[in-house]
Structure formats: C-alpha cells, structure tokens
Enzyme design. Structure first.
Site, mmCIF file in Angstrom:
data_model
loop_
_atom_site.group_PDB
_atom_site.id
_atom_site.type_symbol
_atom_site.label_atom_id
_atom_site.label_comp_id
_atom_site.label_asym_id
_atom_site.label_seq_id
_atom_site.Cartn_x
_atom_site.Cartn_y
_atom_site.Cartn_z
ATOM 1 N N GLU A 281 0.873 -1.177 0.000
ATOM 2 C CA GLU A 281 0.000 0.000 0.000
ATOM 3 C C GLU A 281 0.903 1.218 0.000
ATOM 4 O O GLU A 281 1.647 1.448 0.949
ATOM 5 C CB GLU A 281 -0.913 0.001 1.223
ATOM 6 C CG GLU A 281 -2.023 -1.038 1.139
ATOM 7 C CD GLU A 281 -2.987 -0.966 2.310
ATOM 8 O OE1 GLU A 281 -2.778 -0.150 3.232
ATOM 9 O OE2 GLU A 281 -3.959 -1.747 2.312
ATOM 10 N N GLU B 253 -5.467 9.283 9.948
ATOM 11 C CA GLU B 253 -4.135 8.851 10.355
ATOM 12 C C GLU B 253 -3.774 9.343 11.745
ATOM 13 O O GLU B 253 -4.086 10.459 12.133
ATOM 14 C CB GLU B 253 -3.065 9.371 9.381
ATOM 15 C CG GLU B 253 -3.383 9.216 7.911
ATOM 16 C CD GLU B 253 -3.505 7.770 7.450
ATOM 17 O OE1 GLU B 253 -3.149 6.846 8.211
ATOM 18 O OE2 GLU B 253 -3.972 7.565 6.314
#
Lengths: 415, 281
Positions: B48, B59
């Site tokens: 990824e 995040e």
C-alpha cells in the site's frame, strides 16, 4: 444516503468508515428530535435558549450608522446572547441532543474559541464532560476564551500540527471521534462536515433569522432589503439567511475575509485570505463536498485572516450551493477594512464587535449603496476576545479609524 | 514497473499475504524508492503506497508526520505516478490516499482522470479512507472501466446493511480495521479483530487486517484468527522516522525495514501453520 443530505452537488458524507454508523445514528436522532420534536426536544431546546441563553436577542436601530450611510441600518444583536456570540444556539442544541441520544462525553473543535466557549458552557450547564481541540496559534491569539473554557471545566487540547488553526483542530477532533465514537458526540462548530451536520447546525441557528423576520415585520411592517453577515465556515451566515431563503426581495450578502490579499501562493500552499465562496474551487474536505481553498493538485491551502474565526479553507456546503444558484452574494473585505469596521462600530455605536463580525461593517462602509434602504446586519459576536489582537494589529497599520493607547505610557506603569 | 501480478494472484497463494504501507516520498523521493524496494525484498506480497494529502483525518501521528515529510520534500500526484513507474518491485501496488486528490486530478471533474493515469502507470487498486460506500459510485465506475480494484475498510462499528453495501462494491481485498481510532502501532492486538472477521466470514474477497499491528507475534495472532493478510503501516513508518531523525544512511534504514518486513511475514506464516495445526481451515 437520502438526497436531503445534498445541496445541489455539495454536501455528502466523506468520512472514515468507522464514523459512518455514528453519522447514521445522528441522522436518526436529528430527524426524530429536531425535525419531529420527539419527547418535546425542541420545546426544551427553545426553553433553555430563552432562560440560559437570553433569547430573543434584540433588533436594534443603529442611529449613527444609519445617519452616516443614509440607510436604515438595524443590528441583530447576537453578541448579547449568553457567551457573547451566536455560537450558543448550536452548541446548546447539540449538547442537549447528545444527552437525548445517551452519549456521555462531548468533544468539539474551536478556532476563535467562541464555539469552544459555547460548547464548554453548554456542557457545564447540562452536566456533560467536555474536551475542546484548539490549534496552538489560536490558543495564543485567543487567550481569554481559553480561560473561559477552563473555568467552565472543559479540557483544552492543543493541536500542534500544521499552522495550528481551525483546519487542523477539526481534523484532530475527527480523529478523537473515530476512536471514541460509541460514547462520544462531536459538536461540530459550523455548518460544515458530513451530513447531517450542515442541516442540523443551520436548524439550530435559524432562530436568528426567524427572530429577525418577526422583529422586522413588527418594527418596520416589512422585510429588510438586505441581510448582511460575515462568513467563515458560515454558521452565523446561514442562521441569519435561512428563514429568508424564500423571500426573493431580501438580498443575502455573505462577507468573507479578504485577508491581506486575494492572490494565492501555490508554491508555499498559502492563500492569504479566507474568501472561499469568492475564490474557492469545488473539492472534498472534512466530510463534505464544498468550495475550498486548494492548490491545483487538491492539497488544502493554509488560509489567513486577522480574525481567527474566519480563518478556514472550507465553507458550509449549503452556502456554496446558494452562491452557485445566485441566492447569496459573496463579497469580501480585507484585514484593514475589518479593523476599521471594528473601531468604527466601537466608537460610533458603543458596540465592540468580534473581528469576524467587523468584516460585515467593513463591507457596509465600503459599499453603503449596495444594501438597499433597509438592512439588517448580524452582529454575530462581541469583541472582548479580540482586544489584544486589535491593539497590536492597529499599531502596525495606518488605518482611517484609529485609537490611541498612549495612556499606558502616560500612566508610566507605576502602581 | 509494469505487468505486476494482480491482487487475486497475490492473495491466491497458499499462504497469508503481508501488506506493508509506506508514504511515497518520505522523507524524500530517492530514499523512499529504496525503502519500498526493501519491503518487497523482505517478503511483501502487496504494497500500500500512500499518496500524501494535507488533511489525513484517518491517520495517527506517525503517518501524519510521514505525510508532512513527504509533502515538504515535494511529493505531488504527478511525482507519485513517476514514483510508481520508477520503483522496481514485482508485487502489486495499491494507492492509499484521500478522495480530494483523486477528485481534483486532470481536467475533468471526478475520479476518472486519476484512475486512468493510475492504470497507465501500473497501480492495481485503491484504498480511500474518507470514501465510504455511499459516496463511492463514481470511483467504482472508473475502477471498473480501467480494471482496477477498490478496497473498502470494514470498521469494528460496521454492521448490517452497511456490510451488504460494501460487499457489493469491494474488490481486491477487504481491509479489516482491527480497532477503532486512527492508524498507529500498538503493543497488543484488539479482540475487536476476531469479531470483525467473524462478521464477514462468508465474503469471497481476501480479508486483510490492519491498524495497530507492530510485531511478528501480532501478525501470527491475526492470521490465527482467520485473516488472509496482515497490513502494517505505522510500525514501518516509525523506522523511517527514526532513521531520518538520526541521519542514518538510507541503506541502513532500508536494511532495518527489510528485516522488520521479514519478521512480519514470518509471523504471518507461523500463524498460518498454527491455524492448520489447530484444525482450522
């Protein structure tokens, strides 16, 4: 999702999957309690807004400004709402809703600190623990509001990433929510974010235009030719506009922060303004498709305004839509005009406005002919929080309206 | 890169897949190329590859910092596509980014230009953390047109109709979010993982688990619980961050990434053996 969550092309629900069930739960609660008044929610909300908040707020005739601009200028005094800004309408509504939903913790982001302050007050009033995320830049330029939040018992969590303003604070609050979503309600502070927030926050604030409308009818026997409100994220703006949406004879003017310039520095990723409605492009940020200040790749720009509360790279999706359809006219004035508006209202009318609000008066001064014979200006908040900034910023400039603080030198600082 | 195996092949082998994440361009273009290649040498089956966006709301701090480093070093969508062409690995690369970058790319509004370019440079699919199934139709359509996969994230809170909706749209693999919250390495594995895997037990796409996985033992535990793959991001980004802070040579950081990748892959394989021994599938 039902199409009611969209405003033309704008709006929607662009959030991490972990939050989607909470968004659905909130949508259900919004429809039941707010739209359908289940368990008498709206009655309790209106009652508390009256007793705790001090509604209705007055519609005041501005003698000096009316004389100066040759128009009937009325002021909607949201600065007189408890806490000193319109923000309580939404904060109280959402904290109460969280209580009805059985949530036991409140989080919120804040820019100028007005929403954080209103949320802290509402949470204390309704006995809910509360944490506020605030960018470090804003903590330093809005100290009085940090004191107020702490005094009301809220935790204030500094956000240090990026420039440390509202954009980063919203991102960080969303991260908290993604972790604590099962027990926590996120009281978003403007008409931004994923559906149903933009609709719901508008509904809580629409009491402003509801009163404006009634008061205009009673006092003037007619509706005003225009309603003028400053616009950052756009909550006071939509609150002041919502009930006039169908009254085509009333012009709706949203005054954005022109900052120091409307030009954009792509290299540095900086837009030295917050004029999203006037200059932004369509994109996706913080849960919604809306107009944004972004570079050609789609990276979000760092916005700027002398007023922390307007300093945001996005804007409510409904307002973006109303601009596209031509119902709302976006205009902007720069930092200097806002500061002059601040001083003028303080000196001429005895009202010290928030720097955000001062943009509306900056516009009125520059365009007295653009508001018709009768105008209502939304005084979205009072300026106590901005005194330090205003004194410093005024000293650095050569403004048309000024104020001399040499009294401190004369007094010599001796106690 | 070109002609890499697709996700079906990468997950189709008779062993659990190891799926590491790095932000492209962290801390700079050249070093990052070396780091991604090190992960492939360490046994990555799929990578990824993050395209940095200025507002990464899903995040935690580790990856936020990586994104800031990469953006400061000049990463852009066009540089990212060059990166994908330059990096020399023989595993599928999945683009992880936020919707606004996909939406803005190219002249026409909407995701089509970005997906066309992604297919052109050899990317295999997408993970878009701020794009729930409700808003995914335009991207799904573009992915179908250019033959790319669209991975969805199943959260611990995802249930009922939402699962059905995702099941209809997902392809490549499903990203099972091991715990609530944001990305970030943790010292334990959440029990929410088992519950989430159980809810999608009968889905045909491979199930890869991520969020908070740090060590080989965690990977083993996740595979024992029934995962087809293990996704690890922050624990690897931490190595990049430490190396960058202490001015370590790029080769030394790359070696440490390779070693950690190998440990995680071995952990996943161990988990598969233990699962077989316990009479599982």
């Amino acid at each position: 999702m039902s199409e009611t969550g969209k405003f033309g092309e704008y709006g929607g629900q662009y959030v991490p999957e972990a939050l989607m069930p909470a968004i659905e739960e909130l949508t259900d609660a919004y429809e039941r309690y707010v739209l359908n008044n289940e368990d008498g929610f709206m009655n309790e909300f209106r009652e508390r807004l009256r007793d705790f908040g001090g509604r209705p707020t007055p519609l005041q005739y501005a003698d000096q400004l009316s004389g100066a601009y040759d128009a009937e200028v009325y002021l909607k005094r949201e600065d007189l709402l408890h806490g000193g800004a319109h923000k309580l309408n939404n904060a109280l509504g959402q904290v109460l809703l969280a209580k009805y939903m059985g949530k036991d913790r409140i989080i919120a982001e804040t820019g100028a600190g007005q929403h954080g302050t209103a949320t802290a007050m509402a949470a204390a009033h309704l006995d809910m623990p509360c944490e506020i995320y605030m960018g470090r830049t804003d903590i330093n330029r809005q100290r009085p509001n940090v004191f107020r939040m702490r005094l009301n018992g809220a935790e204030v969590n500094p956000v240090t990433v990026g420039r440390g303003t509202l954009k980063e604070a919203i991102s960080e609050t969303m991260r908290d929510w993604a972790t604590t979503v099962e027990t926590t309600h996120y009281v978003i502070g403007s008409i931004v974010g994923p559906d149903p927030f933009p609709r719901m926050v508008r509904d809580f604030h629409s009491v402003i235009s509801e009163e404006m409308r009634e008061q205009s009818r009673e006092r003037l026997g007619r509706l005003p030719d225009s309603v003028v409100a400053c616009a950052g994220g756009g909550s006071n703006t939509m609150g002041a506009f919502a009930e006039f949406a169908e009254d085509d004879e009333v012009e709706l003017i949203a005054v954005e922060a022109g900052g120091s310039s409307l030009a954009v520095d792509e290299e540095e990723g900086v837009a030295p303004n917050s004029a999203t409605l006037s200059t932004g492009d369509e994109g996706v940020l913080h849960g919604a498709r809306t107009k944004l200040l972004q570079d050609s790749d789609g990276q979000i720009m760092e916005s700027h305004s002398v007023s922390a509360g307007l300093d945001y790279a996005g804007v409510g999706p409904e307002l973006a839509h109303l601009v596209d359809t031509g119902r709302v006219r976006p205009v902007n004035v720069d930092d200097d005009a806002a500061l002059e508006g601040f001083h003028r209202l303080s000196q001429e009318e005895g009202i010290i406005p928030a720097l955000e609000t001062a943009h509306a008066f900056g516009y009125l001064h520059e365009n007295p002919d653009a508001v018709g014979d009768v105008t209502v200006i939304n005084v979205s908040g009072r300026g106590d929080k901005d005194l330090q900034t205003v004194i410093e910023e005024t000293e650095q400039r050569d403004l048309d309206v000024d104020v001399d603080m040499s009294v401190f030198d004369t007094a010599g600082g001796a106690m | 890169m070109a002609n890499n195996p697709d996700l079906g092949t990468a997950f189709g082998r008779d062993e659990p897949a190891f799926v590491p994440y790095l932000a492209a361009g962290d801390p700079d273009y050249e070093a990052s190329i070396g780091y991604v290649e090190a992960l492939a040498r360490g046994g990555a089956d799929v990578i990824e590859l993050g395209l940095p966006f200025s507002e990464p709301i899903a995040e935690g701090k580790t990856i936020q910092d990586a994104i800031v480093r990469a953006l400061d070093a000049g990463m852009t969508p066009d540089r990212y596509f060059e990166f994908v062409e330059d990096v020399d690995v023989d595993v599928p690369l999945v683009c992880m980014t936020y919707y606004n970058l996909i939406y803005q790319y190219g002249d026409e509004d909407g995701p089509r230009s970005f997906v066309e370019k992604a297919a052109d440079v050899g990317l295999t699919g997408f993970v878009v953390p701020d794009l729930p199934a409700e808003e995914a139709d335009p991207l799904r359509t573009a992915c179908d047109e250019f033959g790319l996969d669209l991975v969805f994230i199943v959260a611990p809170t995802t249930r009922g109709e939402r699962l059905d909706e995702m099941r209809e749209q997902v392809s490549g693999y499903v990203y099972v979010q091991a715990r609530l919250g944001t990305t970030g390495a943790r010292d334990d594995v959440s029990d929410q993982t088992d519950e989430s895997l159980a809810r999608i037990d009968d889905w045909k796409v491979p199930k890869a688990v991520g969020f908070g996985i740090k060590k080989g033992d965690h990977a083993a535990r996740i595979v024992r619980a029934g995962a087809d793959g293990v996704i690890v991001g922050s624990a690897l980004v931490d190595i990049v961050a430490e190396g960058t802070e202490s001015d370590e040579p790029v080769s030394a950081v790359a070696d440490r990434l390779e070693t950690r990748a190998r440990e995680l892959k071995q952990g996943a394989l161990r988990g598969a053996r233990e699962r077989a021994k316990a009479g599982g599938d």
